[in-house]
Design an enzyme around this catalytic site. Structure first.
Site, short mmCIF file in Angstrom:
data_model
loop_
_atom_site.label_atom_id
_atom_site.label_comp_id
_atom_site.label_asym_id
_atom_site.label_seq_id
_atom_site.Cartn_x
_atom_site.Cartn_y
_atom_site.Cartn_z
N ASP A 136 26.56 41.29 50.03
CA ASP A 136 25.72 42.48 50.18
C ASP A 136 24.90 42.39 51.48
OD1 ASP A 136 25.63 43.15 46.84
OD2 ASP A 136 25.88 41.10 47.51
N PRO A 176 29.67 39.01 36.28
CA PRO A 176 28.46 39.23 37.07
C PRO A 176 27.95 37.89 37.58
CG PRO A 176 28.00 39.48 34.71
CD PRO A 176 29.45 39.19 34.83
N ARG A 208 29.90 46.19 29.23
CA ARG A 208 29.50 45.10 30.11
C ARG A 208 29.33 43.78 29.34
NH1 ARG A 208 24.39 44.22 31.74
NH2 ARG A 208 23.77 45.95 30.43
N HIS A 256 18.57 40.57 61.33
CA HIS A 256 18.03 39.60 60.38
C HIS A 256 17.41 40.38 59.24
CE1 HIS A 256 18.90 36.71 63.45
NE2 HIS A 256 18.27 37.49 64.30
N ARG A 301 27.16 43.18 54.27
CA ARG A 301 27.39 44.63 54.34
C ARG A 301 26.19 45.32 54.98
NH1 ARG A 301 29.90 44.74 48.23
NH2 ARG A 301 32.09 44.62 48.83
N VAL A 344 40.37 37.52 44.96
CA VAL A 344 39.20 36.89 45.59
C VAL A 344 39.51 35.45 45.95
CG1 VAL A 344 36.82 36.12 45.16
CG2 VAL A 344 37.53 38.42 44.47
N HIS A 377 23.20 40.64 42.24
CA HIS A 377 24.36 41.17 42.97
C HIS A 377 24.85 42.33 42.11
CE1 HIS A 377 28.21 41.64 44.90
NE2 HIS A 377 28.86 41.27 43.81
N SER A 398 27.67 33.07 44.70
CA SER A 398 27.78 33.77 45.99
C SER A 398 26.66 34.80 46.14
CB SER A 398 29.15 34.44 46.13
OG SER A 398 29.37 35.33 45.06
N ASP A 454 44.93 27.61 38.31
CA ASP A 454 44.87 28.90 37.62
C ASP A 454 45.52 28.74 36.26
OD1 ASP A 454 44.52 32.04 38.89
OD2 ASP A 454 45.59 31.85 36.97
N ALA A 500 31.93 32.74 42.17
CA ALA A 500 32.04 34.11 42.69
C ALA A 500 32.28 35.12 41.58
CB ALA A 500 33.18 34.19 43.71
N THR A 501 32.73 34.64 40.42
CA THR A 501 33.08 35.55 39.31
C THR A 501 31.87 36.40 38.90
OG1 THR A 501 34.59 33.84 38.52
CG2 THR A 501 34.01 35.58 36.94
N GLY A 514 38.52 34.99 36.36
CA GLY A 514 37.84 35.92 35.47
C GLY A 514 38.83 36.87 34.87
P1 NAD Z 1 42.04 38.74 39.73
O1 NAD Z 1 42.33 39.30 38.38
O2 NAD Z 1 42.90 39.08 40.88
O3 NAD Z 1 42.02 37.13 39.62
C1 NAD Z 1 41.49 36.43 38.56
C2 NAD Z 1 42.27 35.15 38.42
O4 NAD Z 1 41.65 34.38 37.39
C3 NAD Z 1 43.72 35.36 38.00
O5 NAD Z 1 44.59 34.69 38.86
C4 NAD Z 1 43.77 34.80 36.58
O6 NAD Z 1 45.04 34.25 36.23
C5 NAD Z 1 42.67 33.75 36.63
N1 NAD Z 1 42.18 33.38 35.32
C6 NAD Z 1 41.90 34.19 34.26
N2 NAD Z 1 41.52 33.46 33.20
C7 NAD Z 1 41.54 32.17 33.60
C8 NAD Z 1 41.26 30.94 32.94
N3 NAD Z 1 40.87 30.90 31.67
N4 NAD Z 1 41.40 29.80 33.63
C9 NAD Z 1 41.82 29.82 34.94
N5 NAD Z 1 42.10 30.96 35.60
C10 NAD Z 1 41.98 32.11 34.94
O7 NAD Z 1 40.52 39.10 40.02
P2 NAD Z 1 39.80 39.11 41.45
O8 NAD Z 1 39.88 40.46 42.06
O9 NAD Z 1 40.27 37.92 42.21
O10 NAD Z 1 38.28 38.90 41.03
C11 NAD Z 1 37.85 37.65 40.51
C12 NAD Z 1 36.37 37.71 40.18
O11 NAD Z 1 35.61 37.84 41.39
C13 NAD Z 1 35.98 38.94 39.33
O12 NAD Z 1 35.02 38.53 38.37
C14 NAD Z 1 35.36 39.87 40.35
O13 NAD Z 1 34.45 40.78 39.77
C15 NAD Z 1 34.65 38.87 41.22
N6 NAD Z 1 34.20 39.37 42.54
C16 NAD Z 1 33.02 38.88 42.98
C17 NAD Z 1 32.49 39.30 44.18
C18 NAD Z 1 31.16 38.76 44.62
O14 NAD Z 1 30.53 39.24 45.59
N7 NAD Z 1 30.66 37.73 43.96
C19 NAD Z 1 33.19 40.23 44.98
C20 NAD Z 1 34.42 40.70 44.53
C21 NAD Z 1 34.91 40.26 43.28
#
Ligand code: NAD
Length: 317
Positions: free
Chosen positions: A152, A125, A92, A172, A155, A17, A179, A147, A38, A122-123, A83
């Site tokens: 949604d 939930p 969960r 609209h 989409r 993300v 989410h 976010s 990171d 964005a993380t 995350g």
């Molecule tokens: P990912 O595992 O590819 O990336 C997560 C990143 O976080 C990794 O690079 C990891 O090293 C880093 N990380 C973990 N712990 C950390 C810490 N303590 N400090 C700093 N960095 C740390 O995951 P992703 O696919 O990129 O998804 C990331 C988040 O976005 C998830 O929670 C996912 O559910 C969420 N997401 C949100 C939406 C939305 O609409 N809001 C959509 C898709 C995904």
């Protein structure tokens, strides 16, 4: 702008993300500086190198580097996409508790750096992680944004555009609430150009139907799971949604985007973050738009908020 006249974004979490956002940001040229942070420093470094090698093809120059939390001090916006992934068999709430620990290790050093810009989370939930960001940062809620249901809503607009054969930008309609599974589409507030979707269906002689619209809203809610099943994660859409929000902030656009915002009595709901159309500008959330919901839509929205409240309570928020 914090860094002189330069626009600076810090990104925490350089996974799927985070990097989709960074790549979209580089292509849109929305800022002057981007710092990647990171826990996996090597990954952040490699990602910065990779993006920098695209600069000769980009529409403008940017300073992109891997950094530390101290680099947030002069950032305008900190985007959090860090995350931990769900472990096999993990519930969960257990996942939420682990992500809370992750956020504790992120938000405190950012605040200690002197950062006083806008958090964009964005993380998942996302509604609850945004509330956690608010609590940990003690910032004003106008400067802590999730976010929410922006993706949604995108989409929904895409699917409605396809269904009614119209450019999604002329649709609209909004997805509001959590989410996640309890999110809702208030159809009473859905328009194609200036025409109510309800009226279009009613006068279509059976060409369009409310059954189809209902299925379409289920497809919106189920989209993430479907994409995850096919390719393990979703990231391009959310990356672009985050860039859209960043553009609204830097451009002081006063755009209506369905971000996750702190409710303060709207629909009788308080102290919960949920997706609602809000006016986004240079100061973050400048207003929340209260929709003229039908009673059933209002009840569904309140239930969605109640679900978020209960979930947050289970981990002490
Ligand atoms: P990912 O595992 O590819 O990336 C997560 C990143 O976080 C990794 O690079 C990891 O090293 C880093 N990380 C973990 N712990 C950390 C810490 N303590 N400090 C700093 N960095 C740390 O995951 P992703 O696919 O990129 O998804 C990331 C988040 O976005 C998830 O929670 C996912 O559910 C969420 N997401 C949100 C939406 C939305 O609409 N809001 C959509 C898709 C995904």
């Amino acid at each position: 702008m914090k860094s002189g006249d330069l626009k600076k974004v810090a990104l925490v979490g350089t996974g799927f993300v985070g990097m989709s956002f960074a790549y979209a940001l580089l292509n849109s040229g929305e800022c002057d500086q981007l710092v990647l942070i990171d826990i996996n420093k090597e990954k952040a470094k490699g990602e910065a190198m990779d993006l920098n090698h695209g600069l000769p093809f980009a529409k403008r120059n940017m300073l992109i580097y891997a950094g530390e939390y101290s680099d947030c001090h002069d950032s305008d916006i900190v985007v959090i996409a860090a995350g931990v992934a769900q472990k096999d068999g993990e519930g969960r709430i257990a996942l939420l508790k682990r992500n809370y620990e992750v956020f504790k290790s992120i938000i405190e050093p950012i605040v200690n750096s002197g950062f006083d810009g806008i958090f964009l989370v964005a993380t998942n939930p996302v509604d609850i992680m945004t509330k956690i960001t608010l609590e940990l940062s003690r910032f004003d809620p106008s400067r802590v944004i999730g976010s929410g249901t922006t993706l949604d809503t995108a989409r929904l607009r895409y699917l409605l555009g396809d269904y009614f054969s119209i450019d999604p930008r002329n649709v609209h309609a909004y997805v509001i609430g959590e989410h996640g599974d309890s999110e809702i589409v208030p159809w009473s507030q859905a328009y194609i150009t200036t025409k109510k979707v309800h009226d279009i269906v009613d006068s279509s002689n059976g060409r369009f139907s409310f059954d189809d619209l209902y299925k379409l809203s289920k497809d919106v809610t189920g989209a993430a799971q479907e994409i995850i099943k096919a390719k393990t994660a979703t990231y391009y859409g959310i990356g672009m949604a985050l860039v859209r929000i960043v553009r609204a902030i830097f451009g002081d656009e006063k755009s209506a985007l369905t971000v996750s915002v702190m409710l303060n009595g709207q629909y009788g709901v308080k102290d919960v973050y949920a997706g609602l159309p809000a006016i986004i500008g240079r100061n973050g959330v400048e207003d929340i738009i209260v929709l003229d919901l039908k009673e059933s839509e209002r009840t569904a929205f309140i239930n969605s908020c109640e679900f978020l409240k209960q979930t947050a309570k289970e981990i002490g928020f």
